[in-house]
Scaffold this motif. Sequence first.
Motif, PDB file in Angstrom:
ATOM      1  N   LYS A   1       0.820  -1.199   0.000  1.00  0.00           N
ATOM      2  CA  LYS A   1       0.000   0.000   0.000  1.00  0.00           C
ATOM      3  C   LYS A   1       0.863   1.262   0.000  1.00  0.00           C
ATOM      4  N   HIS A   2       1.958   1.227  -0.730  1.00  0.00           N
ATOM      5  CA  HIS A   2       2.855   2.384  -0.836  1.00  0.00           C
ATOM      6  C   HIS A   2       3.248   2.575  -2.287  1.00  0.00           C
ATOM      7  N   TYR A   3       3.802   3.773  -2.557  1.00  0.00           N
ATOM      8  CA  TYR A   3       4.320   4.105  -3.890  1.00  0.00           C
ATOM      9  C   TYR A   3       5.808   3.816  -3.906  1.00  0.00           C
ATOM     10  N   ASN A   4       6.230   3.266  -5.064  1.00  0.00           N
ATOM     11  CA  ASN A   4       7.645   2.978  -5.271  1.00  0.00           C
ATOM     12  C   ASN A   4       8.139   3.792  -6.440  1.00  0.00           C
ATOM     13  N   GLY A   5       9.356   4.164  -6.420  1.00  0.00           N
ATOM     14  CA  GLY A   5       9.967   4.947  -7.491  1.00  0.00           C
ATOM     15  C   GLY A   5      11.162   5.723  -6.973  1.00  0.00           C
ATOM     16  N   THR A   6      11.821   6.432  -7.953  1.00  0.00           N
ATOM     17  CA  THR A   6      12.986   7.236  -7.574  1.00  0.00           C
ATOM     18  C   THR A   6      12.509   8.513  -6.875  1.00  0.00           C
ATOM     19  N   ILE A   7      13.000   8.695  -5.673  1.00  0.00           N
ATOM     20  CA  ILE A   7      12.634   9.892  -4.908  1.00  0.00           C
ATOM     21  C   ILE A   7      13.622  11.007  -5.269  1.00  0.00           C
ATOM     22  N   LEU A   8      13.100  12.003  -5.936  1.00  0.00           N
ATOM     23  CA  LEU A   8      13.935  13.156  -6.289  1.00  0.00           C
ATOM     24  C   LEU A   8      13.976  14.205  -5.184  1.00  0.00           C
ATOM     25  N   TYR A   9      12.938  14.194  -4.356  1.00  0.00           N
ATOM     26  CA  TYR A   9      12.870  15.251  -3.339  1.00  0.00           C
ATOM     27  C   TYR A   9      11.956  14.785  -2.221  1.00  0.00           C
ATOM     28  N   ASN A  10      12.359  15.014  -1.012  1.00  0.00           N
ATOM     29  CA  ASN A  10      11.534  14.658   0.136  1.00  0.00           C
ATOM     30  C   ASN A  10      11.770  15.720   1.214  1.00  0.00           C
ATOM     31  N   LYS A  11      10.682  16.274   1.651  1.00  0.00           N
ATOM     32  CA  LYS A  11      10.821  17.366   2.609  1.00  0.00           C
ATOM     33  C   LYS A  11       9.640  17.361   3.567  1.00  0.00           C
ATOM     34  N   SER A  12       9.967  17.439   4.850  1.00  0.00           N
ATOM     35  CA  SER A  12       8.935  17.603   5.858  1.00  0.00           C
ATOM     36  C   SER A  12       8.689  19.099   6.022  1.00  0.00           C
ATOM     37  N   LEU A  13       7.476  19.502   5.716  1.00  0.00           N
ATOM     38  CA  LEU A  13       7.178  20.931   5.775  1.00  0.00           C
ATOM     39  C   LEU A  13       7.046  21.430   7.201  1.00  0.00           C
ATOM     40  N   LYS A  14       6.985  20.492   8.173  1.00  0.00           N
ATOM     41  CA  LYS A  14       6.950  20.905   9.572  1.00  0.00           C
ATOM     42  C   LYS A  14       8.347  21.057  10.132  1.00  0.00           C
ATOM     43  N   THR A  15       9.200  19.988   9.903  1.00  0.00           N
ATOM     44  CA  THR A  15      10.571  20.008  10.438  1.00  0.00           C
ATOM     45  C   THR A  15      11.553  20.620   9.464  1.00  0.00           C
ATOM     46  N   LYS A  16      11.080  20.861   8.235  1.00  0.00           N
ATOM     47  CA  LYS A  16      11.936  21.442   7.192  1.00  0.00           C
ATOM     48  C   LYS A  16      13.146  20.554   6.911  1.00  0.00           C
ATOM     49  N   GLU A  17      12.957  19.221   6.981  1.00  0.00           N
ATOM     50  CA  GLU A  17      14.017  18.294   6.626  1.00  0.00           C
ATOM     51  C   GLU A  17      13.827  17.860   5.191  1.00  0.00           C
ATOM     52  N   SER A  18      14.901  17.616   4.488  1.00  0.00           N
ATOM     53  CA  SER A  18      14.834  17.218   3.075  1.00  0.00           C
ATOM     54  C   SER A  18      15.986  16.272   2.766  1.00  0.00           C
ATOM     55  N   THR A  19      15.808  15.550   1.651  1.00  0.00           N
ATOM     56  CA  THR A  19      16.846  14.600   1.221  1.00  0.00           C
ATOM     57  C   THR A  19      17.992  15.347   0.574  1.00  0.00           C
ATOM     58  N   PRO A  20      19.166  14.659   0.469  1.00  0.00           N
ATOM     59  CA  PRO A  20      20.323  15.338  -0.147  1.00  0.00           C
ATOM     60  C   PRO A  20      20.098  15.694  -1.605  1.00  0.00           C
ATOM     61  N   SER A  21      19.105  15.128  -2.223  1.00  0.00           N
ATOM     62  CA  SER A  21      18.887  15.421  -3.648  1.00  0.00           C
ATOM     63  C   SER A  21      18.333  16.813  -3.891  1.00  0.00           C
ATOM     64  N   GLN A  22      18.109  17.531  -2.839  1.00  0.00           N
ATOM     65  CA  GLN A  22      17.531  18.859  -3.015  1.00  0.00           C
ATOM     66  C   GLN A  22      18.508  19.831  -3.668  1.00  0.00           C
ATOM     67  N   GLU A  23      19.695  19.456  -3.860  1.00  0.00           N
ATOM     68  CA  GLU A  23      20.614  20.346  -4.565  1.00  0.00           C
ATOM     69  C   GLU A  23      20.186  20.546  -6.000  1.00  0.00           C
ATOM     70  N   ARG A  24      19.557  19.534  -6.594  1.00  0.00           N
ATOM     71  CA  ARG A  24      19.084  19.663  -7.967  1.00  0.00           C
ATOM     72  C   ARG A  24      17.597  19.992  -8.019  1.00  0.00           C
ATOM     73  N   VAL A  25      16.849  19.491  -7.072  1.00  0.00           N
ATOM     74  CA  VAL A  25      15.417  19.760  -6.999  1.00  0.00           C
ATOM     75  C   VAL A  25      15.177  20.699  -5.815  1.00  0.00           C
ATOM     76  N   GLN A  26      14.480  21.772  -6.106  1.00  0.00           N
ATOM     77  CA  GLN A  26      14.218  22.772  -5.056  1.00  0.00           C
ATOM     78  C   GLN A  26      12.712  23.002  -4.957  1.00  0.00           C
ATOM     79  N   PHE A  27      12.235  23.065  -3.707  1.00  0.00           N
ATOM     80  CA  PHE A  27      10.829  23.362  -3.439  1.00  0.00           C
ATOM     81  C   PHE A  27      10.724  24.872  -3.190  1.00  0.00           C
TER      82      PHE A  27
END
Length: 928
Positions: free
Chosen positions: A154-180
């Motif tokens: 019951k989950h989605y699979n795929g390449t995660i380009l960006y992951n960010k918690s809008l509460k804690t403001k945490e994000s994956t290292p890939s945010q250098e190329r992908v920016q919110f």
Amino acid sequence: MDGWKKGRSASPTWCWADGRGMAYPEKAHELLEFPILLCNQSLFSGDQGKGVGIGAQEELSGRCQRPGGSKTNSSWPRLLPRHSTMHLLGPSLLLLEYLAFSDSAWNFRHPKTLYAWDGACVWIPCTYSSVKGGGHTLDNLTVYHNFTYDKKTKHYNGTILYNKSLKTKESTPSQERVQFLGNNRNNCTLLINPVKVNDSGLLGLRVTSGTDKWMASLNLSISESAPQPHIELHQEIREDQEVTVTCSLNFACRDYQVHLQWSLEGSVTTSTILSPERVATQSHLSFQPKWTHDGKNLTCQLWDPMKQRILSEKTVLLEVKHAPNLEIQVSPQEAIVTEGESVTMRCQVISSNPPHWSVSWFKDRTKLKEQGTTLVLPEVTRTMSGQYTCQVSNDVGSRQSDVVDLQVHYPPEPSWVQLSPSSIKEGVTVELTCMSVANPPPANYTWYFNEQEIPGKNGRTFQIPQVLVKHAGRYSCLAENSLGPGSVDREADLNVQYPPKGVTTVIQNPTPIREGDSVTLSCTFNSSNPRVTRYNWNSPGSQDHTSQKLTIQKVTWDAQPVKCEACNQWCSWSPSVNLNVLYAPRDVNIQISPNTEIQSEKRVLLQCQYSSSRPADVHFFWKKDGSLLKEGKTLTFGQIFPEDSGTYHCLVNNSIGQTSSKAYELQVLYAPRRLRVSISPKDGVVEGKTAVLTCESDANPPISHYDWFDGKNQDLHYYGQMLRLEPVKLQHAGSYWCRGTNRLGQSQSPPTTLTVYYSAATISRRAALGVGFCLAIFLLAIWGVKLQRSWKRIQRQQGLQESSSGQSFFVRNLKARRTPQAERPASLGCYNPVMEDAVSYATLSFPLGETDTRRLRDAGSSEMREIPPSRDDRVTYAVVQNCQVADYENVTPEVLDDEGIHYSELVHFGNGKRALAQEGVEYVTLKH
């Protein structure tokens, strides 16, 4: 279960379509076995990210309804089999199936597909909102590339380009190329920089908000090189009609700037679109197409300003609708021929879109009957010279060629002379022109005067400056060009004209002219060419201005010099003639010195002046107030006085008449004089009436200030000319005088007496007062007489007492010491007038034994007392003045309050024998 709320039914409750991407909750893949419910025949009802949904509350007024539900006002939606739906909407629509059965949804707005190339960037404009309403914010955002849904986990699979918690403001290292670039309220904009070719595919935006989870997807199309721009021609292109061409590229990124440039010159407008509906770069070119643009290429280039190179380009072929473009070819090429030769002209069409279908020829803008592309002129004549054009037409319009000027040469035609100006006046410059038609124009001219050649004159024009009568005659000319000489056609007759000469004005009156006479004048001349046709005079008082003779009725004294004008085509004036009109002196006036105000006893000079007189011999006279005063030009006052004031006239006469000046009012200014006070009424005024005192004076200027005084020279503080006494009182009677002042001085009047008469009431009061006064005098006189009689009586009584054999005693006045009444002794006494100056006294007299009855009267009492008959020798008299009882000695009043007069009986102290019974002394009580 993830994405589902406990107790929810799996039956479809919503129908949703997103025009730019797909958003669906989890377990959408589990619902693929259900049929798809189409609302209004299509899920894709718009491009703005809006969908159509139906729930238990019938969100859209019953347009869609769940199976088995109640009917609505609209028709039932149409159910299609799954394979038909897949065939119509494609694989992407499978992800939207859940939207027809879910009661929890998010609305995402973003482009459906984004395009870029390797090394560029992708700007993803994105907005979102919760269907549940405001107040929902995102907790977490995950960007998947080519994601799939795992039904087991019951989950989605795929390449995660960006992951960010809008509460804690945490994000994956890939945010250098992908920016919110958005926020947790309504903006989900993303930037991928740089973008790679393997980034192409499905891009998913996984968002969570509390227990809600949602997935939005869009397509990325990344090529190895930049795609070609697209050129849009919106209308047919016609020559000289402004057209706008649009070059667009489905790419725009703020971190990767590109330019679109054109191969043609024109007005360029560039715009960048970064919106959830579309991402593009556009350039608009506006230009005026010419026929030369037809068949030319129009290129739009994608230019990288950083690398200074062209990334891609797009070229289109321009088709410009235009009228034919053409030119004329002439043989011979110079279009110059001699009369009799042949000429050929060809109309060549250079370009025409669409093809032409008509050719016409024109000469000097006049259409010729010849048709076709070739015009042949055999054996041309001189009349065929002119400007030739051809006109070609197609469906767009018509166009004429450039002008071909055809020149046909021939020898000069017969020549003639033209005179300028046509009317030749003596003294003007005359220009003679040899008129002859030839091609080429004549190069040489020969001039003749009275058939004699004029040497040195070989030009087309011949000038005679300041022509004279001797220049009159016949003139002719001969023209010659390169083909030979011409011939003489006709001669020109030069007639030199001039205005009348020797014009003179003649006075026909035999005697000198006086003012008011009639004058006759005549206009004469010596010669004229042409003849004289009219005359003009400069005299405004005449009756006829156009005849040869002029009559002036009642000529004025100031008649101006007269002259006449004789006219043919031109006019000549005669010299002016003076009429020398005789008249009496004019403008007589008086001049005074000094010209300021004139004060008394100053020196004054009056002069008589006049402007003109004919004859000039004049005499002067002066009048004052209508009476002749003296003769002479000046009138002198060594010392002027007020009596010299008056109206003066100055008279000047000559042999023609006499003229008087205007009246001159001579006013002499002087201080106040001859002041006097007039009283109204003048014969006196009755007390209580009104009296008006007027200060009369003689002054120039008039008195400006008055002062009033009475006979005692007391200032009454009144400053008017009239002193009004109302009402008049007796104390107003007396003398009055006034003082007047103007700016030259002051003076005062002699005193004038105001008489005030008693009024009737005053007379009555005074009479009553007089009567009362007289009555008082009379009463006083009576009282004096009585007083005198009383005194005499007292004197007489005193004399009797002194001569009497009786005895007298006195009651002494106790003024020095007064004893209280209780202490006073009861004694006999009387106030002795000798002791005090007061009048109060008592006198006791004893008769000498007579028996006759005598009465004594007191001044204050009219009573009397008689001696009893038993005692004839015992009579007592008492004369009493009002005295205070306490002032007397030996007197005790019996009744204190009684102020009357009491008589007392006294024992006789005479020589006789006293009775025994009355040996004691009786007290006397004295009262007023």
